[in-house]
Write a protein that holds these residues in place. Structure first.
Motif, PDB file in Angstrom:
ATOM      1  N   SER A  45      -3.510 -19.050  -0.144  1.00  0.00           N
ATOM      2  CA  SER A  45      -3.160 -17.798  -0.807  1.00  0.00           C
ATOM      3  C   SER A  45      -1.778 -17.312  -0.381  1.00  0.00           C
ATOM      4  O   SER A  45      -1.377 -17.454   0.763  1.00  0.00           O
ATOM      5  CB  SER A  45      -4.194 -16.715  -0.478  1.00  0.00           C
ATOM      6  OG  SER A  45      -4.209 -16.461   0.916  1.00  0.00           O
ATOM      7  N   ILE A  46      -1.087 -16.774  -1.357  1.00  0.00           N
ATOM      8  CA  ILE A  46       0.192 -16.117  -1.110  1.00  0.00           C
ATOM      9  C   ILE A  46       0.010 -14.652  -1.455  1.00  0.00           C
ATOM     10  O   ILE A  46      -0.403 -14.316  -2.577  1.00  0.00           O
ATOM     11  CB  ILE A  46       1.329 -16.713  -1.967  1.00  0.00           C
ATOM     12  CG1 ILE A  46       1.613 -18.149  -1.544  1.00  0.00           C
ATOM     13  CG2 ILE A  46       2.584 -15.858  -1.848  1.00  0.00           C
ATOM     14  CD1 ILE A  46       2.739 -18.804  -2.319  1.00  0.00           C
ATOM     15  N   TRP A  47       0.297 -13.814  -0.487  1.00  0.00           N
ATOM     16  CA  TRP A  47       0.302 -12.376  -0.726  1.00  0.00           C
ATOM     17  C   TRP A  47       1.747 -11.938  -0.854  1.00  0.00           C
ATOM     18  O   TRP A  47       2.629 -12.456  -0.161  1.00  0.00           O
ATOM     19  CB  TRP A  47      -0.362 -11.645   0.423  1.00  0.00           C
ATOM     20  CG  TRP A  47      -1.852 -11.800   0.481  1.00  0.00           C
ATOM     21  CD1 TRP A  47      -2.621 -12.684  -0.217  1.00  0.00           C
ATOM     22  CD2 TRP A  47      -2.752 -11.062   1.299  1.00  0.00           C
ATOM     23  NE1 TRP A  47      -3.931 -12.529   0.123  1.00  0.00           N
ATOM     24  CE2 TRP A  47      -4.043 -11.542   1.047  1.00  0.00           C
ATOM     25  CE3 TRP A  47      -2.585 -10.054   2.227  1.00  0.00           C
ATOM     26  CZ2 TRP A  47      -5.163 -11.031   1.687  1.00  0.00           C
ATOM     27  CZ3 TRP A  47      -3.698  -9.542   2.862  1.00  0.00           C
ATOM     28  CH2 TRP A  47      -4.971 -10.016   2.590  1.00  0.00           C
ATOM     29  N   ILE A  48       1.973 -10.961  -1.732  1.00  0.00           N
ATOM     30  CA  ILE A  48       3.323 -10.491  -2.007  1.00  0.00           C
ATOM     31  C   ILE A  48       3.356  -8.978  -1.798  1.00  0.00           C
ATOM     32  O   ILE A  48       2.606  -8.251  -2.452  1.00  0.00           O
ATOM     33  CB  ILE A  48       3.738 -10.833  -3.451  1.00  0.00           C
ATOM     34  CG1 ILE A  48       3.623 -12.339  -3.698  1.00  0.00           C
ATOM     35  CG2 ILE A  48       5.144 -10.317  -3.742  1.00  0.00           C
ATOM     36  CD1 ILE A  48       3.650 -12.741  -5.163  1.00  0.00           C
ATOM     37  N   LEU A  49       4.199  -8.527  -0.883  1.00  0.00           N
ATOM     38  CA  LEU A  49       4.430  -7.095  -0.687  1.00  0.00           C
ATOM     39  C   LEU A  49       5.806  -6.792  -1.253  1.00  0.00           C
ATOM     40  O   LEU A  49       6.828  -7.112  -0.643  1.00  0.00           O
ATOM     41  CB  LEU A  49       4.341  -6.715   0.793  1.00  0.00           C
ATOM     42  CG  LEU A  49       4.671  -5.261   1.143  1.00  0.00           C
ATOM     43  CD1 LEU A  49       3.831  -4.278   0.334  1.00  0.00           C
ATOM     44  CD2 LEU A  49       4.489  -5.015   2.629  1.00  0.00           C
ATOM     45  N   GLU A  50       5.824  -6.235  -2.449  1.00  0.00           N
ATOM     46  CA  GLU A  50       7.066  -5.995  -3.195  1.00  0.00           C
ATOM     47  C   GLU A  50       6.847  -4.784  -4.098  1.00  0.00           C
ATOM     48  O   GLU A  50       5.869  -4.753  -4.851  1.00  0.00           O
ATOM     49  CB  GLU A  50       7.409  -7.241  -4.014  1.00  0.00           C
ATOM     50  CG  GLU A  50       8.518  -7.089  -5.011  1.00  0.00           C
ATOM     51  CD  GLU A  50       9.848  -6.742  -4.387  1.00  0.00           C
ATOM     52  OE1 GLU A  50      10.327  -5.623  -4.661  1.00  0.00           O
ATOM     53  OE2 GLU A  50      10.420  -7.570  -3.645  1.00  0.00           O
ATOM     54  N   ASP A  51       7.734  -3.805  -4.028  1.00  0.00           N
ATOM     55  CA  ASP A  51       7.571  -2.612  -4.853  1.00  0.00           C
ATOM     56  C   ASP A  51       8.152  -2.772  -6.256  1.00  0.00           C
ATOM     57  O   ASP A  51       7.883  -1.954  -7.130  1.00  0.00           O
ATOM     58  CB  ASP A  51       8.165  -1.380  -4.158  1.00  0.00           C
ATOM     59  CG  ASP A  51       9.643  -1.511  -3.878  1.00  0.00           C
ATOM     60  OD1 ASP A  51      10.081  -2.598  -3.445  1.00  0.00           O
ATOM     61  OD2 ASP A  51      10.379  -0.523  -4.077  1.00  0.00           O
TER      62      ASP A  51
ATOM     63  N   LEU B  31       2.845 -14.751   3.492  1.00  0.00           N
ATOM     64  CA  LEU B  31       3.201 -13.430   2.980  1.00  0.00           C
ATOM     65  C   LEU B  31       4.645 -13.463   2.524  1.00  0.00           C
ATOM     66  O   LEU B  31       5.532 -13.863   3.286  1.00  0.00           O
ATOM     67  CB  LEU B  31       3.021 -12.363   4.064  1.00  0.00           C
ATOM     68  CG  LEU B  31       3.517 -10.956   3.719  1.00  0.00           C
ATOM     69  CD1 LEU B  31       2.703 -10.361   2.564  1.00  0.00           C
ATOM     70  CD2 LEU B  31       3.471 -10.048   4.932  1.00  0.00           C
ATOM     71  N   VAL B  32       4.897 -13.062   1.284  1.00  0.00           N
ATOM     72  CA  VAL B  32       6.247 -12.849   0.777  1.00  0.00           C
ATOM     73  C   VAL B  32       6.501 -11.354   0.926  1.00  0.00           C
ATOM     74  O   VAL B  32       5.781 -10.536   0.355  1.00  0.00           O
ATOM     75  CB  VAL B  32       6.387 -13.304  -0.695  1.00  0.00           C
ATOM     76  CG1 VAL B  32       7.787 -12.990  -1.208  1.00  0.00           C
ATOM     77  CG2 VAL B  32       6.085 -14.797  -0.828  1.00  0.00           C
ATOM     78  N   LEU B  33       7.499 -10.998   1.717  1.00  0.00           N
ATOM     79  CA  LEU B  33       7.713  -9.616   2.135  1.00  0.00           C
ATOM     80  C   LEU B  33       9.088  -9.117   1.723  1.00  0.00           C
ATOM     81  O   LEU B  33      10.107  -9.701   2.089  1.00  0.00           O
ATOM     82  CB  LEU B  33       7.553  -9.546   3.659  1.00  0.00           C
ATOM     83  CG  LEU B  33       7.764  -8.224   4.359  1.00  0.00           C
ATOM     84  CD1 LEU B  33       6.808  -7.156   3.845  1.00  0.00           C
ATOM     85  CD2 LEU B  33       7.593  -8.405   5.864  1.00  0.00           C
TER      86      LEU B  33
ATOM     87  N   VAL C 297       5.752 -15.790   7.140  1.00  0.00           N
ATOM     88  CA  VAL C 297       6.300 -14.723   6.307  1.00  0.00           C
ATOM     89  C   VAL C 297       7.632 -15.184   5.749  1.00  0.00           C
ATOM     90  O   VAL C 297       8.489 -15.678   6.492  1.00  0.00           O
ATOM     91  CB  VAL C 297       6.469 -13.421   7.110  1.00  0.00           C
ATOM     92  CG1 VAL C 297       7.153 -12.350   6.271  1.00  0.00           C
ATOM     93  CG2 VAL C 297       5.127 -12.920   7.642  1.00  0.00           C
ATOM     94  N   LEU C 298       7.793 -15.003   4.448  1.00  0.00           N
ATOM     95  CA  LEU C 298       9.070 -15.247   3.785  1.00  0.00           C
ATOM     96  C   LEU C 298       9.646 -13.890   3.414  1.00  0.00           C
ATOM     97  O   LEU C 298       9.037 -13.154   2.637  1.00  0.00           O
ATOM     98  CB  LEU C 298       8.869 -16.099   2.530  1.00  0.00           C
ATOM     99  CG  LEU C 298      10.083 -16.310   1.644  1.00  0.00           C
ATOM    100  CD1 LEU C 298      11.163 -17.083   2.384  1.00  0.00           C
ATOM    101  CD2 LEU C 298       9.700 -17.004   0.365  1.00  0.00           C
TER     102      LEU C 298
END
Length: 82
Positions: free
Chosen positions: A6-12, A52-54, A79-80
């Motif tokens: 899984s890749i999670w993405i924290l991006e607004d 995590l793509v941050l 983390v990327l």
């Protein structure tokens, strides 16, 4: 139990989130997106990502601060940073 990577993405930026999901999904990655750091923290109470793509520039606090907090809490997933 074998779970999908899984890749999670924290991006607004929702348009960028959608673009990243469109790129990762055909490769077999399960994706989950978050627009705010507090939403990511709630998600981490349930499970962990493979990656995590941050985003570095977030509305509540910087991505660097989010990452520092994750490491202090003992999260060691890759983390990327964008």
């Amino acid at each position: 139990m074998n779970r999908a990577a899984s890749i999670w993405i924290l991006e607004d930026d929702l348009a960028l989130c959608d673009l990243l999901v469109q790129c990762f999904a055909p490769l077999g990655w399960q994706t989950r997106t978050f627009a705010r750091p507090r939403c990511l923290e709630e998600g981490l109470a349930e499970e962990r990502p493979s990656l995590l793509v941050l985003d570095e520039m977030l509305p509540e606090r910087s991505g660097v601060d989010v990452l520092a907090g994750l490491r202090i809490q003992g999260h060691d997933f890759p983390v990327l940073m964008l």
